[in-house]
Design a protein around this motif. Structure first.
Motif, short mmCIF file in Angstrom:
data_model
loop_
_atom_site.label_atom_id
_atom_site.label_comp_id
_atom_site.label_asym_id
_atom_site.label_seq_id
_atom_site.Cartn_x
_atom_site.Cartn_y
_atom_site.Cartn_z
N GLY A 15 0.82 -1.21 0.00
CA GLY A 15 0.00 0.00 0.00
C GLY A 15 0.85 1.25 0.00
N ARG A 16 0.19 2.38 0.06
CA ARG A 16 0.89 3.65 -0.05
C ARG A 16 0.96 4.40 1.27
NH1 ARG A 16 -0.69 6.88 -4.60
NH2 ARG A 16 0.66 8.33 -3.51
N ASN A 17 0.42 3.82 2.37
CA ASN A 17 0.41 4.49 3.66
C ASN A 17 -0.33 5.83 3.55
OD1 ASN A 17 0.81 5.01 6.32
ND2 ASN A 17 3.00 5.35 6.17
N VAL A 18 -1.59 5.77 3.15
CA VAL A 18 -2.40 6.95 2.87
C VAL A 18 -3.19 7.34 4.11
CG1 VAL A 18 -4.23 7.91 1.41
CG2 VAL A 18 -2.57 6.30 0.45
N TRP A 19 -3.29 8.65 4.31
CA TRP A 19 -4.02 9.24 5.44
C TRP A 19 -5.00 10.26 4.90
CZ3 TRP A 19 -2.96 7.38 10.31
CH2 TRP A 19 -1.86 6.52 10.38
N ILE A 20 -6.13 10.42 5.58
CA ILE A 20 -7.09 11.44 5.20
C ILE A 20 -7.02 12.55 6.26
CG2 ILE A 20 -9.07 10.29 6.31
CD1 ILE A 20 -10.73 11.37 3.86
N VAL A 21 -6.92 13.79 5.78
CA VAL A 21 -6.76 14.95 6.65
C VAL A 21 -7.98 15.83 6.48
CG1 VAL A 21 -5.32 16.95 7.19
CG2 VAL A 21 -4.26 14.83 6.38
N MET A 48 -0.71 23.65 9.05
CA MET A 48 -2.15 23.93 9.02
C MET A 48 -2.76 23.37 10.31
SD MET A 48 -2.64 25.24 5.93
CE MET A 48 -4.36 25.05 5.59
N PRO A 49 -2.82 24.15 11.38
CA PRO A 49 -3.32 23.62 12.65
C PRO A 49 -4.81 23.30 12.60
CG PRO A 49 -2.95 25.98 12.81
CD PRO A 49 -2.45 25.55 11.46
N ASN A 50 -5.30 22.67 13.64
CA ASN A 50 -6.71 22.30 13.79
C ASN A 50 -7.13 21.32 12.71
OD1 ASN A 50 -9.25 22.21 14.94
ND2 ASN A 50 -9.97 24.01 13.84
N ARG A 51 -6.40 20.21 12.60
CA ARG A 51 -6.70 19.18 11.61
C ARG A 51 -6.96 17.85 12.31
NH1 ARG A 51 -7.57 22.82 8.89
NH2 ARG A 51 -6.58 23.48 6.99
N LEU A 52 -7.82 17.05 11.72
CA LEU A 52 -8.11 15.70 12.17
C LEU A 52 -7.46 14.77 11.16
CD1 LEU A 52 -9.81 13.68 13.91
CD2 LEU A 52 -11.58 13.94 12.18
N VAL A 53 -6.66 13.82 11.63
CA VAL A 53 -5.98 12.87 10.75
C VAL A 53 -6.46 11.47 11.10
CG1 VAL A 53 -3.75 11.94 10.04
CG2 VAL A 53 -3.95 14.36 10.63
N GLN A 54 -6.85 10.73 10.07
CA GLN A 54 -7.25 9.35 10.30
C GLN A 54 -6.69 8.47 9.20
OE1 GLN A 54 -11.50 10.53 9.95
NE2 GLN A 54 -11.71 8.65 8.77
#
Length: 125
Positions: A15-21, A48-54
């Motif tokens: 896989g590509r080690n993908v994250w959604i921001v 870019m503060p105030n981000r959710l990463v999953q």
């Protein structure tokens, strides 16, 4: 195994080690991005503060010859102890306009099933 989620990082599956921001506030899908690898994703979040990463599901189930989808189900949790949960009797399905392609993270219509992203109904693929 020392790290049971190792395969989720794309290391064993190729896989590509993908994250959604996502922005930390109600953005109506503005500012949602798929990013890879994690180090670059975290650098982006420093700027870019105030981000959710999953973690992004790199091998999702697909419908209609390769379209990604989400199933939305409304749930009300009345209490945790004791656990009291009520499910709304109906749910709905959201489809992406574009055909799923992990090699093209910039095309949001391939990865995000939000109405705001896909409201043009320009099906391609």
């Amino acid at each position: 195994m020392l790290f049971p989620q190792w395969s989720l990082l794309g290391n064993e599956t190729g896989g590509r080690n993908v994250w959604i921001v996502k922005p930390g506030t109600n953005s109506k899908s503005n500012g949602i991005e798929c990013m890879s690898p994690l180090a670059g994703t975290l650098q982006h979040c420093d700027r870019m503060p105030n981000r959710l990463v999953q973690k992004y599901v790199e091998r999702p189930l697909l419908l209609f010859s390769g379209r990604k989808f989400d199933i939305r189900q409304w749930v009300l949790v009345r209490s945790v102890e004791p656990l009291k949960v009520f499910l709304f009797s109906e749910c709905y399905l959201r489809l992406c306009n574009g055909m799923y392609d992990l090699g093209d993270l910039r095309d949001r219509e391939r990865h995000i099933s939000s109405w705001q992203v896909n409201k043009q109904i320009r099906l391609h693929g």
